[in-house]
Design a protein around this motif. Structure first.
Motif, PDB file in Angstrom:
ATOM      1  N   ALA A   1     -16.992   5.591  -2.634  1.00 39.28           N
ATOM      2  CA  ALA A   1     -17.265   4.174  -2.368  1.00 39.28           C
ATOM      3  C   ALA A   1     -16.048   3.461  -1.755  1.00 39.28           C
ATOM      4  CB  ALA A   1     -17.721   3.471  -3.641  1.00 39.28           C
ATOM      5  N   PRO A   2     -14.843   3.589  -2.347  1.00 36.13           N
ATOM      6  CA  PRO A   2     -13.683   2.928  -1.738  1.00 36.13           C
ATOM      7  C   PRO A   2     -13.421   3.379  -0.305  1.00 36.13           C
ATOM      8  CG  PRO A   2     -13.156   3.624  -3.962  1.00 36.13           C
ATOM      9  CD  PRO A   2     -14.482   4.245  -3.622  1.00 36.13           C
ATOM     10  N   LEU A   3     -13.559   4.695  -0.054  1.00 37.28           N
ATOM     11  CA  LEU A   3     -13.287   5.192   1.291  1.00 37.28           C
ATOM     12  C   LEU A   3     -14.373   4.770   2.280  1.00 37.28           C
ATOM     13  CD1 LEU A   3     -11.807   8.750   0.643  1.00 37.28           C
ATOM     14  CD2 LEU A   3     -10.625   6.659   1.308  1.00 37.28           C
ATOM     15  N   ALA A   4     -15.610   4.640   1.818  1.00 38.18           N
ATOM     16  CA  ALA A   4     -16.683   4.174   2.695  1.00 38.18           C
ATOM     17  C   ALA A   4     -16.429   2.725   3.124  1.00 38.18           C
ATOM     18  CB  ALA A   4     -18.036   4.294   2.000  1.00 38.18           C
ATOM     19  N   VAL A   5     -16.034   1.883   2.169  1.00 35.43           N
ATOM     20  CA  VAL A   5     -15.728   0.486   2.491  1.00 35.43           C
ATOM     21  C   VAL A   5     -14.506   0.404   3.396  1.00 35.43           C
ATOM     22  CG1 VAL A   5     -15.043  -1.738   1.530  1.00 35.43           C
ATOM     23  CG2 VAL A   5     -16.777  -0.364   0.369  1.00 35.43           C
TER      24      VAL A   5
ATOM     25  N   GLY B   1       0.807  -1.211   0.000  1.00 32.72           N
ATOM     26  CA  GLY B   1       0.000   0.000   0.000  1.00 32.72           C
ATOM     27  C   GLY B   1       0.841   1.262   0.000  1.00 32.72           C
ATOM     28  N   ASP B   2       1.945   1.245   0.745  1.00 37.02           N
ATOM     29  CA  ASP B   2       2.842   2.406   0.764  1.00 37.02           C
ATOM     30  C   ASP B   2       3.438   2.668  -0.615  1.00 37.02           C
ATOM     31  OD1 ASP B   2       2.622   3.276   3.403  1.00 37.02           O
ATOM     32  OD2 ASP B   2       4.062   1.800   4.127  1.00 37.02           O
ATOM     33  N   ILE B   3       3.751   1.599  -1.341  1.00 34.60           N
ATOM     34  CA  ILE B   3       4.283   1.774  -2.697  1.00 34.60           C
ATOM     35  C   ILE B   3       3.237   2.430  -3.594  1.00 34.60           C
ATOM     36  CG2 ILE B   3       5.084   0.552  -4.756  1.00 34.60           C
ATOM     37  CD1 ILE B   3       6.369  -1.509  -2.934  1.00 34.60           C
ATOM     38  N   PHE B   4       2.007   1.926  -3.536  1.00 29.63           N
ATOM     39  CA  PHE B   4       0.947   2.520  -4.353  1.00 29.63           C
ATOM     40  C   PHE B   4       0.712   3.986  -3.994  1.00 29.63           C
ATOM     41  CE2 PHE B   4      -0.888  -1.900  -5.141  1.00 29.63           C
ATOM     42  CZ  PHE B   4      -0.548  -1.898  -6.487  1.00 29.63           C
ATOM     43  N   LEU B   5       0.664   4.290  -2.700  1.00 32.43           N
ATOM     44  CA  LEU B   5       0.381   5.666  -2.285  1.00 32.43           C
ATOM     45  C   LEU B   5       1.526   6.617  -2.606  1.00 32.43           C
ATOM     46  CD1 LEU B   5      -1.525   5.259   1.106  1.00 32.43           C
ATOM     47  CD2 LEU B   5      -2.438   5.669  -1.179  1.00 32.43           C
TER      48      LEU B   5
ATOM     49  N   ASP C   1      -6.481  16.311   4.821  1.00 28.71           N
ATOM     50  CA  ASP C   1      -5.384  17.028   4.166  1.00 28.71           C
ATOM     51  C   ASP C   1      -5.423  16.849   2.655  1.00 28.71           C
ATOM     52  OD1 ASP C   1      -2.764  18.503   4.556  1.00 28.71           O
ATOM     53  OD2 ASP C   1      -2.044  16.748   3.474  1.00 28.71           O
ATOM     54  N   ARG C   2      -5.811  15.675   2.184  1.00 26.91           N
ATOM     55  CA  ARG C   2      -5.782  15.389   0.750  1.00 26.91           C
ATOM     56  C   ARG C   2      -7.003  15.938   0.024  1.00 26.91           C
ATOM     57  NH1 ARG C   2      -3.366  12.176  -2.995  1.00 26.91           N
ATOM     58  NH2 ARG C   2      -4.660  11.369  -4.684  1.00 26.91           N
ATOM     59  N   PHE C   3      -8.187  15.818   0.627  1.00 27.55           N
ATOM     60  CA  PHE C   3      -9.420  16.117  -0.098  1.00 27.55           C
ATOM     61  C   PHE C   3     -10.110  17.408   0.336  1.00 27.55           C
ATOM     62  CE2 PHE C   3      -9.231  11.376  -0.253  1.00 27.55           C
ATOM     63  CZ  PHE C   3      -9.017  11.270  -1.618  1.00 27.55           C
TER      64      PHE C   3
ATOM     65  N   ASP D   1      -1.004  10.399  -6.631  1.00 27.46           N
ATOM     66  CA  ASP D   1      -1.447  11.439  -7.567  1.00 27.46           C
ATOM     67  C   ASP D   1      -1.338  11.002  -9.018  1.00 27.46           C
ATOM     68  OD1 ASP D   1      -1.995  13.176  -5.489  1.00 27.46           O
ATOM     69  OD2 ASP D   1       0.025  14.045  -5.489  1.00 27.46           O
ATOM     70  N   GLN D   2      -0.727   9.869  -9.254  1.00 27.70           N
ATOM     71  CA  GLN D   2      -0.621   9.336 -10.614  1.00 27.70           C
ATOM     72  C   GLN D   2      -1.666   8.246 -10.870  1.00 27.70           C
ATOM     73  OE1 GLN D   2       2.238  10.049  -8.728  1.00 27.70           O
ATOM     74  NE2 GLN D   2       2.426  11.897  -9.965  1.00 27.70           N
ATOM     75  N   GLY D   3      -2.683   8.182 -10.034  1.00 30.58           N
ATOM     76  CA  GLY D   3      -3.792   7.270 -10.268  1.00 30.58           C
ATOM     77  C   GLY D   3      -3.770   5.975  -9.471  1.00 30.58           C
ATOM     78  N   PHE D   4      -2.903   5.896  -8.445  1.00 29.82           N
ATOM     79  CA  PHE D   4      -2.790   4.660  -7.674  1.00 29.82           C
ATOM     80  C   PHE D   4      -3.335   4.794  -6.252  1.00 29.82           C
ATOM     81  CE2 PHE D   4       0.337   4.092 -11.028  1.00 29.82           C
ATOM     82  CZ  PHE D   4       0.100   2.775 -11.422  1.00 29.82           C
ATOM     83  N   PHE D   5      -4.101   5.856  -6.003  1.00 26.00           N
ATOM     84  CA  PHE D   5      -4.639   6.052  -4.648  1.00 26.00           C
ATOM     85  C   PHE D   5      -5.585   4.913  -4.263  1.00 26.00           C
ATOM     86  CE2 PHE D   5      -7.836   7.752  -1.691  1.00 26.00           C
ATOM     87  CZ  PHE D   5      -7.006   8.180  -0.662  1.00 26.00           C
ATOM     88  N   ASP D   6      -6.496   4.547  -5.165  1.00 27.33           N
ATOM     89  CA  ASP D   6      -7.449   3.468  -4.862  1.00 27.33           C
ATOM     90  C   ASP D   6      -6.742   2.141  -4.640  1.00 27.33           C
ATOM     91  OD1 ASP D   6      -9.501   5.259  -5.041  1.00 27.33           O
ATOM     92  OD2 ASP D   6     -10.194   4.613  -7.018  1.00 27.33           O
ATOM     93  N   HIS D   7      -5.653   1.911  -5.355  1.00 32.58           N
ATOM     94  CA  HIS D   7      -4.888   0.683  -5.155  1.00 32.58           C
ATOM     95  C   HIS D   7      -4.299   0.647  -3.735  1.00 32.58           C
ATOM     96  CE1 HIS D   7      -5.022   1.363  -9.482  1.00 32.58           C
ATOM     97  NE2 HIS D   7      -4.762   0.081  -9.676  1.00 32.58           N
TER      98      HIS D   7
END
Length: 249
Positions: free
Chosen positions: A157-161, A93-97, A208-210, A101-107
């Motif tokens: 949806a991802p953040l709710a789950v 998860g740390d690698i994805f995050l 902070d992000r949103f 900003d390049q589209g891997f937040f949901d991952h």
């Protein structure tokens, strides 16, 4: 009976302190990795494989700590195994995050959600203590509702789950500590601290992000996150076999 339990808990706390003290040297690589991450403090605007390595190295060091200490006693293996998998998923998860900003937040959210599932499985489902779930879910749901207007539609949806899974994991940590299963050990206070700090870190990250940038937001988010993972890893020191907790009563 209460006096006996208090004496048992006191002895358990002293034992836990002794375990942490004796295992301190095995946490030195984790401390060094934190020093590298916060000392170099590479900008998030220019992600690279080197910055990804620095970001995920603390989780990897904690995974090695669990391997070195948590597996040294046979009674800890089932609990340690699930915590280890959770830490490795956090590593991913740390690698994805790092490239959020390049589209891997949901991952990254998915990886950490699966990590919390592993932590929850480690903690077990007994004792249930359902009333403890209510304040945790109300607090998490209320916080999510406050952040909701700021969230992009693709993230709701991802953040709710993810919030639901994190709340479930926190409930199991608190329930195990609040009321040990019949004939079993009290849950680790370190797991409770780790769960609470995870919630604090993720709320600050979402804010902070949103919504609006927090003063020293990245520092606050990463510091609470790493300490949360450290406490969860340390919890392997005083936990018995939890697999049977899913089968009791």
């Amino acid at each position: 009976m209460d006096i006996i339990n208090m004496d048992h808990n006191s002895r358990g706390g002293k034992k836990m302190f002794a375990e942490v003290k004796s295992s301190g040297p095995k946490l030195v690589p984790f401390a060094i990795s934190l020093g590298l991450y916060f000392g170099l403090w590479l900008p998030v605007s220019s992600p690279s494989w080197f910055s990804a390595l620095l970001k995920c190295l603390p989780a990897l060091c904690l995974a090695l700590f669990v391997l070195a200490r948590g597996f040294s006693a046979g009674r800890n293996r089932p609990y340690s195994r699930k915590i280890l998998v959770g830490l490795l998923l956090s590593f991913v998860g740390d690698i994805f995050l790092n490239w959020a900003d390049q589209g891997f937040f949901d991952h990254g959210v998915l990886s950490f959600g699966l990590a919390h599932v592993c932590y929850m499985l480690a903690l077990g489902i007994r004792p249930l203590v359902p009333w403890l779930a209510l304040p945790l879910f109300l607090a998490s749901g209320g916080t999510l509702a406050l952040l909701w207007p700021c969230l992009p539609s693709t993230a709701t949806a991802p953040l709710a789950v993810y919030t639901a899974v994190l709340s479930l994991m926190s409930w199991r940590a608190v329930a195990r500590w609040w009321r040990p299963p019949h004939g079993g050990e009290r849950g680790s206070p370190c797991a409770v601290l780790g769960a609470v700090l995870f919630i604090v870190s993720d709320v600050m990250l979402a804010q902070d992000r949103f919504c609006s940038p927090l003063p020293h937001g990245r520092l606050a988010v990463m510091a609470t996150y790493y300490v949360a993972q450290m406490f969860i890893a340390i919890s392997v020191l005083d936990q018995a076999d939890p697999d049977s907790l899913w089968k009791r009563n």
